[in-house]
Design a protein around this motif. Structure first.
Motif, PDB file in Angstrom:
ATOM      1  N   THR A  79       0.875  -1.174   0.000  1.00 24.88           N
ATOM      2  CA  THR A  79       0.000   0.000   0.000  1.00 24.88           C
ATOM      3  C   THR A  79       0.908   1.219   0.000  1.00 24.88           C
ATOM      4  O   THR A  79       2.130   1.095   0.001  1.00 24.88           O
ATOM      5  N   ARG A  80       0.330   2.365   0.039  1.00 24.19           N
ATOM      6  CA  ARG A  80       1.205   3.543   0.088  1.00 24.19           C
ATOM      7  C   ARG A  80       1.863   3.680   1.463  1.00 24.19           C
ATOM      8  O   ARG A  80       2.813   4.428   1.624  1.00 24.19           O
ATOM      9  N   TYR A  81       1.362   2.935   2.466  1.00 15.23           N
ATOM     10  CA  TYR A  81       1.946   2.977   3.804  1.00 15.23           C
ATOM     11  C   TYR A  81       2.812   1.756   4.126  1.00 15.23           C
ATOM     12  O   TYR A  81       3.538   1.752   5.105  1.00 15.23           O
ATOM     13  N   GLN A  82       2.686   0.729   3.330  1.00 11.73           N
ATOM     14  CA  GLN A  82       3.373  -0.533   3.633  1.00 11.73           C
ATOM     15  C   GLN A  82       3.986  -1.084   2.341  1.00 11.73           C
ATOM     16  O   GLN A  82       3.299  -1.201   1.327  1.00 11.73           O
ATOM     17  N   PRO A  83       5.260  -1.448   2.368  1.00  8.09           N
ATOM     18  CA  PRO A  83       5.861  -2.021   1.162  1.00  8.09           C
ATOM     19  C   PRO A  83       5.287  -3.410   0.873  1.00  8.09           C
ATOM     20  O   PRO A  83       4.814  -4.102   1.767  1.00  8.09           O
TER      21      PRO A  83
END
Length: 104
Positions: A79-83
């Motif tokens: 996600t944009r917060y988690q690779p």
């Protein structure tokens, strides 16, 4: 019209292909589970995601490897917060199909 020998040979090919697709799907599922466990922060932790990876038959007679966990796509693609921590795609890429119908 096919001869009895041709019919027997076709049935044998179909059974062998069915066995091979089952085995390949199981190899992918096992590899995906190993990858999920390898990515855990605690080596002794349980993983609902890894435990949910299953092989199922589809309506066309093939096999599907997947999970019912909604968050699996976020783990696989990030996600944009988690690779991304891919587990299913690399497991599928590891399985090489190499056979010849003459070998059957």
């Amino acid at each position: 019209m096919t001869s009895p020998e041709t019919s027997r040979r076709m049935e044998r090919y179909e059974r062998e292909l069915e066995r091979m697709t089952r085995a390949l799907a199981q190899q992918i599922a096992d590899g995906a589970r190993r990858r999920v466990y390898r990515n855990l922060k605690s080596p002794k932790a349980r993983s609902p995601l890894a435990d949910s990876i299953r092989v199922t038959a589809d309506s066309a007679g093939g096999r599907r490897v997947g999970t019912d966990k909604y968050y699996a796509r976020f783990v696989e693609f990030g996600t944009r917060y988690q690779p991304a921590r891919p587990f299913l795609t690399p497991a599928a890429e590891e399985v090489k199909v190499n056979f010849s119908l003459e070998d059957l």
